[in-house]
Motif scaffolding. Structure first.
Motif, PDB file in Angstrom:
ATOM      1  N   VAL A  90       5.416   1.001  -6.778  1.00 53.83           N
ATOM      2  CA  VAL A  90       5.847   0.022  -7.981  1.00 53.83           C
ATOM      3  C   VAL A  90       4.662   0.484  -9.176  1.00 53.83           C
ATOM      4  CG1 VAL A  90       6.304  -2.004  -9.024  1.00 53.83           C
ATOM      5  CG2 VAL A  90       7.152  -1.655  -6.823  1.00 53.83           C
ATOM      6  N   GLN A  91       4.868   0.693 -10.204  1.00 53.22           N
ATOM      7  CA  GLN A  91       3.779   0.982 -11.133  1.00 53.22           C
ATOM      8  C   GLN A  91       3.620  -0.312 -11.891  1.00 53.22           C
ATOM      9  OE1 GLN A  91       1.991   3.745 -11.485  1.00 53.22           O
ATOM     10  NE2 GLN A  91       3.342   4.782  -9.797  1.00 53.22           N
ATOM     11  N   LYS A  92       2.438  -0.849 -11.672  1.00 53.58           N
ATOM     12  CA  LYS A  92       2.211  -2.205 -12.326  1.00 53.58           C
ATOM     13  C   LYS A  92       1.528  -1.872 -13.926  1.00 53.58           C
ATOM     14  CE  LYS A  92       0.714  -4.618  -8.338  1.00 53.58           C
ATOM     15  NZ  LYS A  92      -0.337  -5.322  -7.617  1.00 53.58           N
ATOM     16  N   LYS A 107      -2.423   2.836  -2.018  1.00 55.58           N
ATOM     17  CA  LYS A 107      -1.222   1.984  -2.557  1.00 55.58           C
ATOM     18  C   LYS A 107      -0.194   1.226  -1.295  1.00 55.58           C
ATOM     19  CE  LYS A 107      -0.613   5.930  -5.570  1.00 55.58           C
ATOM     20  NZ  LYS A 107      -2.055   6.523  -5.224  1.00 55.58           N
ATOM     21  N   PHE A 108       0.115   0.066  -1.987  1.00 55.03           N
ATOM     22  CA  PHE A 108       1.130  -0.895  -0.845  1.00 55.03           C
ATOM     23  C   PHE A 108       2.029  -1.392  -1.567  1.00 55.03           C
ATOM     24  CE2 PHE A 108      -3.466  -0.866   0.588  1.00 55.03           C
ATOM     25  CZ  PHE A 108      -3.293  -0.208   2.036  1.00 55.03           C
ATOM     26  N   ASP A 109       2.240  -1.222  -2.963  1.00 57.09           N
ATOM     27  CA  ASP A 109       3.448  -2.095  -3.593  1.00 57.09           C
ATOM     28  C   ASP A 109       4.732  -0.886  -3.617  1.00 57.09           C
ATOM     29  OD1 ASP A 109       2.119  -4.211  -4.169  1.00 57.09           O
ATOM     30  OD2 ASP A 109       0.909  -3.269  -5.965  1.00 57.09           O
ATOM     31  N   TYR A 110       5.252  -0.811  -2.480  1.00 57.09           N
ATOM     32  CA  TYR A 110       6.512  -0.007  -2.398  1.00 57.09           C
ATOM     33  C   TYR A 110       7.801  -0.644  -2.749  1.00 57.09           C
ATOM     34  CZ  TYR A 110       3.540   3.832  -0.382  1.00 57.09           C
ATOM     35  OH  TYR A 110       2.722   4.679  -0.363  1.00 57.09           O
ATOM     36  N   LYS A 111       8.763  -0.184  -3.228  1.00 58.37           N
ATOM     37  CA  LYS A 111      10.023  -0.926  -3.318  1.00 58.37           C
ATOM     38  C   LYS A 111      11.126   0.219  -3.018  1.00 58.37           C
ATOM     39  CE  LYS A 111      11.229   0.190  -7.956  1.00 58.37           C
ATOM     40  NZ  LYS A 111      11.844  -0.440  -9.324  1.00 58.37           N
ATOM     41  N   LEU A 112      12.278  -0.430  -2.401  1.00 62.48           N
ATOM     42  CA  LEU A 112      13.350   0.514  -2.045  1.00 62.48           C
ATOM     43  C   LEU A 112      13.777   1.100  -3.488  1.00 62.48           C
ATOM     44  CD1 LEU A 112      15.107   1.803   0.336  1.00 62.48           C
ATOM     45  CD2 LEU A 112      16.455  -0.290  -0.042  1.00 62.48           C
ATOM     46  N   ASN A 113      14.182   2.476  -3.606  1.00 64.37           N
ATOM     47  CA  ASN A 113      14.707   2.965  -4.638  1.00 64.37           C
ATOM     48  C   ASN A 113      15.929   4.049  -4.458  1.00 64.37           C
ATOM     49  OD1 ASN A 113      13.308   5.214  -4.221  1.00 64.37           O
ATOM     50  ND2 ASN A 113      12.431   5.275  -6.066  1.00 64.37           N
ATOM     51  N   ALA A 120      14.186  -4.469  -1.217  1.00 61.08           N
ATOM     52  CA  ALA A 120      12.780  -4.383  -1.703  1.00 61.08           C
ATOM     53  C   ALA A 120      11.646  -4.525  -0.521  1.00 61.08           C
ATOM     54  CB  ALA A 120      12.252  -4.946  -2.980  1.00 61.08           C
ATOM     55  N   TRP A 121      10.848  -3.605  -0.320  1.00 67.09           N
ATOM     56  CA  TRP A 121       9.825  -3.852   0.201  1.00 67.09           C
ATOM     57  C   TRP A 121       8.980  -4.960  -0.142  1.00 67.09           C
ATOM     58  CZ3 TRP A 121      10.776  -2.196   4.692  1.00 67.09           C
ATOM     59  CH2 TRP A 121      11.148  -1.028   5.047  1.00 67.09           C
ATOM     60  N   SER A 122       8.765  -5.931   0.837  1.00 69.29           N
ATOM     61  CA  SER A 122       7.626  -6.968   0.201  1.00 69.29           C
ATOM     62  C   SER A 122       6.257  -6.946   0.651  1.00 69.29           C
ATOM     63  CB  SER A 122       8.174  -8.355   0.862  1.00 69.29           C
ATOM     64  OG  SER A 122       8.178  -8.155   2.089  1.00 69.29           O
ATOM     65  N   LYS A 123       5.314  -7.090  -0.052  1.00 66.75           N
ATOM     66  CA  LYS A 123       3.993  -6.889   0.163  1.00 66.75           C
ATOM     67  C   LYS A 123       3.385  -8.356   0.726  1.00 66.75           C
ATOM     68  CE  LYS A 123      -0.410  -6.058  -2.052  1.00 66.75           C
ATOM     69  NZ  LYS A 123      -1.261  -5.575  -3.354  1.00 66.75           N
ATOM     70  N   GLU A 124       2.947  -8.176   1.996  1.00 65.25           N
ATOM     71  CA  GLU A 124       2.592  -9.609   2.715  1.00 65.25           C
ATOM     72  C   GLU A 124       1.379  -9.123   3.306  1.00 65.25           C
ATOM     73  OE1 GLU A 124       5.231 -11.363   5.199  1.00 65.25           O
ATOM     74  OE2 GLU A 124       7.107 -11.093   3.650  1.00 65.25           O
ATOM     75  N   ALA A 125       0.139  -9.479   2.512  1.00 65.06           N
ATOM     76  CA  ALA A 125      -1.092  -8.974   3.309  1.00 65.06           C
ATOM     77  C   ALA A 125      -1.683 -10.505   4.165  1.00 65.06           C
ATOM     78  CB  ALA A 125      -2.177  -8.894   2.264  1.00 65.06           C
ATOM     79  N   THR A 126      -0.911 -10.649   5.141  1.00 62.59           N
ATOM     80  CA  THR A 126      -1.175 -11.890   5.765  1.00 62.59           C
ATOM     81  C   THR A 126      -1.809 -11.834   7.324  1.00 62.59           C
ATOM     82  OG1 THR A 126       1.099 -11.771   6.825  1.00 62.59           O
ATOM     83  CG2 THR A 126       0.763 -13.080   4.645  1.00 62.59           C
TER      84      THR A 126
END
Length: 376
Positions: free
Chosen positions: A372-374, A29-35, A325-331
């Motif tokens: 984040v639950q997609k 899991k990598f899609d984290y957001k600040l809650n 919000a945590w942004s997902k950047e797989a760069t």
């Protein structure tokens, strides 16, 4: 009254009730957001640790306090006061009913979590104590210090059983290998050392970092070591063969702490520039979580991996649940043999205590990030 020394266990087996080594074949899991944001300390947060069994965490700060926090609401259940200087680290007893803390006041304290009382103070280090860790049997605590030594304390006889000599600079972190008598230390002398806690002898040293090592940790299963240094370089080591596996340069900001999730497949690093880096050990991708406005000091996963907690020196206010919000950047990626950048970074082993340069009049916070639950 004199008490008998504890015996180091010979045959140690994992406790099935602890949340360790979870088998999870699903995707990481990598899609984290600040809650959520927990405002727990008036000065920077130095450490966060998860309770081994319950949905509880403990947060320590440079305000000399530790706080036991119920999740997910963030309600403070207990506050501990007793150290006379900043608290650097904490660790739960394997049963979860006691807490060990280390401090700039040169002591290690043990606390009864039923009442919040200090039940034992270990004195013997000559300078600030950076880190502490419990043995899996619960009878020993180990600590590491700015005085270039580590110590093993016997909880039952209430004395120092052994002092570990060998590092030539500050010993910044210490960790017991899971369910064993083996210790791992990381030092500002740029080396990692493996010790036999029963004899106090250094069995092996690992070299490769070019800068002060701020933290090192085992995977839950113990076969991999991760370490981070003052210029943002992460190294992974094969513990069985005592060889380096890969080097990842995400500097130049210092890496302050590293922690694995319960599967051992994701490594999080808290960085000096406020970024939380998530390293996918399977794909080699690095995901960046942007949210802290200044230095991130500590990061830890919940046992189920659904939440991520981080703490640092940033003071925040307002409706940050929506604004950050945590942004997902797989760069970024990594491959074996990446060179480290020869740049100057903050050295944790410096003679100045961390509070001298990081104190803030604003409230420090503990941040909760959830996956984040997609939609399916």
């Amino acid at each position: 009254m004199d008490y008998d020394d504890s015996e180091f266990p010979v045959d140690i087996k994992p406790d099935p009730s602890q949340n360790l080594c979870k088998e999870n074949l699903g995707p990481s899991k990598f899609d984290y957001k600040l809650n959520n944001i927990f405002r727990l300390h008036e000065l920077p947060v130095s450490c966060i640790a998860m309770h081994p069994r319950k949905e509880i965490l403990v947060s320590c700060g440079e305000d000399r306090l530790w706080k036991l926090v119920g999740l997910p609401e963030g309600i403070v259940l207990l506050t501990g006061l007793g150290h006379t200087d900043w608290i650097s680290d904490c660790c739960f007893h394997p049963s979860g009913n006691k807490l060990a803390t280390s401090s700039g006041d040169t002591t290690v304290k043990l606390w009864d979590l039923c009442k919040g009382d200090c039940i034992l103070t270990f004195e013997g280090h000559n300078h600030a104590v950076w880190s502490c860790t419990w043995h899996s049997c619960g009878d020993f605590v180990a600590s590491s210090s700015l005085d270039k030594t580590s110590k093993i304390w016997d909880v039952n006889s209430e004395r120092c059983r052994c002092t570990l000599y060998g590092h030539t600079d500050s010993v910044n972190s210490i960790e017991f290998f899971p369910f064993s008598n083996t210790l791992l230390t990381a030092s500002a002398d740029k080396s990692l050392s493996i010790w036999d806690a029963r004899t106090g002898k250094c069995e092996h040293s690992l070299y490769g970092h070019m800068h002060s090592i701020n933290d090192a940790i085992f995977t839950p299963r113990g076969h991999i070591i991760a370490s981070c240094d003052a210029c943002g370089v992460i190294k992974l080591w094969d513990f069985r063969q005592l060889l380096p596996v890969v080097s990842i340069d995400i500097g130049p900001s210092p890496g302050n702490e590293v922690n694995f999730d319960s599967t051992g497949r994701v490594l999080a690093q808290a960085s000096g520039n406020g970024v939380i880096h998530l390293l996918d050990l399977k794909s080699g991708q690095i995901h960046k979580l942007m949210g802290h406005e200044s230095e991130a000091h500590t990061v830890v996963f919940s046992h189920d991996g659904e939440s991520l907690f981080s703490g640092g020196s940033d003071g925040t206010c307002g409706c940050l649940e929506n604004a950050l919000a945590w942004s997902k950047e797989a760069t970024l990626g990594f491959r074996p043999g990446w060179a480290q950048k020869p740049v100057v970074g903050a050295v944790r082993g410096a003679e100045e205590f961390p509070a001298a340069g990081r104190m803030s009049s604003e409230s420090a916070v503990c941040k909760l990030f959830s996956v984040v639950q997609k939609p399916s």
